[in-house]
Structures are given as structure tokens and as C-alpha cells.
Design an enzyme around this catalytic site. Structure first.
Site, PDB file in Angstrom:
ATOM      1  N   GLY A  66      67.164  51.675  18.666  1.00 55.33           N
ATOM      2  CA  GLY A  66      66.194  51.412  19.729  1.00 55.33           C
ATOM      3  C   GLY A  66      66.640  50.403  20.770  1.00 55.33           C
ATOM      4  CG  ASN A  76      69.236  53.229  25.578  1.00 53.59           C
ATOM      5  OD1 ASN A  76      69.580  52.982  26.733  1.00 53.59           O
ATOM      6  ND2 ASN A  76      70.092  53.627  24.657  1.00 53.59           N
ATOM      7  CG  MET A  86      69.976  61.071  17.246  1.00 55.54           C
ATOM      8  SD  MET A  86      70.894  61.433  18.771  1.00 55.54           S
ATOM      9  CE  MET A  86      71.933  59.991  18.904  1.00 55.54           C
ATOM     10  CG  LEU A 106      67.083  70.597  19.699  1.00 48.76           C
ATOM     11  CD1 LEU A 106      67.278  72.073  19.382  1.00 48.76           C
ATOM     12  CD2 LEU A 106      67.710  70.249  21.036  1.00 48.76           C
ATOM     13  CG  ASN A 109      68.398  62.923  25.978  1.00 52.03           C
ATOM     14  OD1 ASN A 109      68.097  62.033  25.178  1.00 52.03           O
ATOM     15  ND2 ASN A 109      69.509  63.619  25.878  1.00 52.03           N
ATOM     16  CG  HIS A 129      74.588  62.556  26.183  1.00 56.03           C
ATOM     17  ND1 HIS A 129      74.419  62.738  24.826  1.00 56.03           N
ATOM     18  CD2 HIS A 129      75.878  62.895  26.449  1.00 56.03           C
ATOM     19  CE1 HIS A 129      75.545  63.181  24.303  1.00 56.03           C
ATOM     20  NE2 HIS A 129      76.448  63.284  25.271  1.00 56.03           N
TER      21      HIS A 129
HETATM   22  C1  GAR Z   1      72.359  55.858  22.788  1.00 56.96           C
HETATM   23  O1  GAR Z   1      73.713  55.592  23.059  1.00 56.96           O
HETATM   24  C2  GAR Z   1      71.944  57.192  23.392  1.00 56.96           C
HETATM   25  O2  GAR Z   1      72.543  57.459  24.619  1.00 56.96           O
HETATM   26  C3  GAR Z   1      72.434  58.144  22.321  1.00 56.96           C
HETATM   27  O3  GAR Z   1      72.059  57.525  21.126  1.00 56.96           O
HETATM   28  C4  GAR Z   1      72.161  56.114  21.288  1.00 56.96           C
HETATM   29  C5  GAR Z   1      70.892  55.482  20.781  1.00 56.96           C
HETATM   30  O4  GAR Z   1      70.992  54.088  20.785  1.00 56.96           O
HETATM   31  N1  GAR Z   1      71.863  59.448  22.486  1.00 56.96           N
HETATM   32  C6  GAR Z   1      72.542  60.573  22.273  1.00 56.96           C
HETATM   33  O5  GAR Z   1      73.676  60.589  21.854  1.00 56.96           O
HETATM   34  C7  GAR Z   1      71.796  61.854  22.600  1.00 56.96           C
HETATM   35  N2  GAR Z   1      72.647  62.954  22.445  1.00 56.96           N
HETATM   36  P1  GAR Z   1      69.673  53.190  20.689  1.00 56.96           P
HETATM   37  O6  GAR Z   1      68.861  53.732  19.514  1.00 56.96           O
HETATM   38  O7  GAR Z   1      70.215  51.819  20.388  1.00 56.96           O
HETATM   39  O8  GAR Z   1      68.953  53.277  21.990  1.00 56.96           O
END
Ligand code: GAR
Length: 211
Positions: free
Chosen positions: A15, A17, A93, A95, A110, A112
């Protein structure tokens, strides 16, 4: 005119982000509230981040639903119950099904950690590093029913330096993510990025929708 966004944030893990969004709201640089945080995994740190910020934090475990559609109906129910008007996948993670996408037309986003369409999937940073790429980055896009696909709203490049380790690259990419996601959300709040919610065929636009 700024329109205060009501965010429903979907997570599966750490989390960071989500935290960047919470911090941007607290700093006054993002005109939004996080109405609810929903995780598909129990006991992840992102849920604690939400609770610390006083945000309702919910776990919905797909194992407890007979079908993927049932799970998504429950997800939609929570988003509507908490009056979210924009769905923000932040390290979510799974859909999202058409139930959710249809209820939030062009309003499921989203992030990425790569320059889509390159390096889709759950290990984008590792994959770009292992491939010996010289350039990667971060993408924010409108989600569709496939992983890491849909109209791109913003991309920011991150070069892979000769002395980078996977760890140093991850750190730089996360720093960029934590700036870019709140910025894109604020652009939506201010109308700089307009997301058409009518079925005009335009997936998104930077100026007023002609429909
Ligand atoms: C982030 O880097 C996000 O971009 C990625 O998962 C991580 C989550 O980090 N998402 C993907 O790869 C989607 N395909 P967080 O839980 O610390 O925000």
C-alpha cells in the site's frame, strides 16, 4: 473548477501508493477523499495504513465467493456503499470484472511499474531489469478486463543505469509512482484530464467530451 474526488482504493499488499495518495490529500495537493480501502488479501500492511488514516478498511477474499462474478458483485457493493466515484487500483493484483467496469465507466484506474505495453504482469520491474532494458518507467491507465491494459493517461520514464541493482531501480520507480499517481488524480479533479462517463465511444480525453 475542482471537483473533489471520492476514491475507492483497491490494494493487495504493502500500500505504498495508497500512502502517497493519503499523504497528498493531507498535504493539500490532491483534492480527494479516500472513502474506502478494499484488499483482496488479509492482514496486508496497506490495510493498516488505511486504518491509521481513519479510512474504512475492508478485506474481501475471493475464496469466500463461489464465482469471480460473485466476488466482483461484493466488491461493487462496497464501492457503492462507501460512495466512491473513482476506483483506484494501487497494487491490486486481481482483474476487475465487467460488473465493476460497467458501473464505473472509464473510472477504474491502474498504476503499473513499466512503460506499457512493455513488461505487463506482476513482476514488471524485475522483468525489465532482467531483460537488460535501458529504459523503463511508470504508467497510469484506465483499466479494462485484462491485466495492465487500457487507455494510457500518463507515463513517466525511468532510465536503468549501468550501476543499478534491482533494489535501486525499484526504489527509483516507486518514487516516481508515488508522485505520478496523485498528480494524475489531481488532474482529474481539476478537469485537466476529463474522463467521459457517457457511452460516446471516446475512452478518455484531455478536453471536454464532444458527445
Ligand atoms: C506497485 O509498484 C504497482 O505499480 C504494482 O504493484 C506495486 C504495489 O506496491 N502494480 C502492478 O504491478 C500491477 N500490474 P504498493 O502496494 O506498495 O503500492
Amino acid at each position: 473548477m475542482t471537483h473533489k474526488l471520492k476514491l475507492g482504493v483497491l490494494i493487495s499488499g504493502n500500500g505504498s501508493n495508497l500512502q502517497a495518495i493519503i499523504d497528498a490529500i493531507a498535504a493539500g495537493s490532491l483534492d480527494a477523499t479516500v472513502q474506502v480501502v478494499i484488499s483482496n488479501r488479509r492482514h496486508v500492511y496497506g490495510l493498516q495504513r488505511a486504518r491509521t488514516a481513519g479510512i474504512p478498511a475492508i478485506t474481501l477474499d475471493a475464496k469466500h465467493y463461489e464465482t469471480f462474478d460473485d466476488f466482483n458483485r461484493a466488491l461493487l457493493g462496497e464501492l457503492l456503499h462507501h460512495r466512491a466515484d473513482l476506483v483506484v487500483m494501487a497494487g491490486y493484483m486481481k482483474l476487475v470484472s465487467s460488473h465493476v467496469l460497467d458501473a464505473f465507466p472509464n473510472r477504474v484506474l491502474n498504476i503499473h511499474p513499466a512503460l506499457l505495453p512493455a513488461f505487463k504482469g506482476a513482476h514488471a520491474i524485475r522483468d525489465a531489469f532482467a531483460a537488460g532494458a535501458e529504459l523503463t518507467g511508470v504508467t497510469v491507465h484506465i483499466a479494462n478486463e485484462n491485466f495492465d491494459e487500457g487507455p494510457i493517461l500518463a507515463q513517466r520514464e525511468v532510465p536503468i543505469l549501468p550501476d543499478d541493482t534491482l533494489h535501486s531501480l525499484e526504489s527509483r520507480i516507486h518514487e516516481v509512482e508515488h508522485r505520478l499517481y496523485p498528480e494524475v488524480l489531481q488532474d482529474i479533479a481539476t478537469g485537466k484530464i476529463q474522463l467521459c462517463v457517457r457511452p460516446c465511444g471516446a475512452r478518455y480525453q484531455r478536453r471536454a467530451c464532444p458527445c
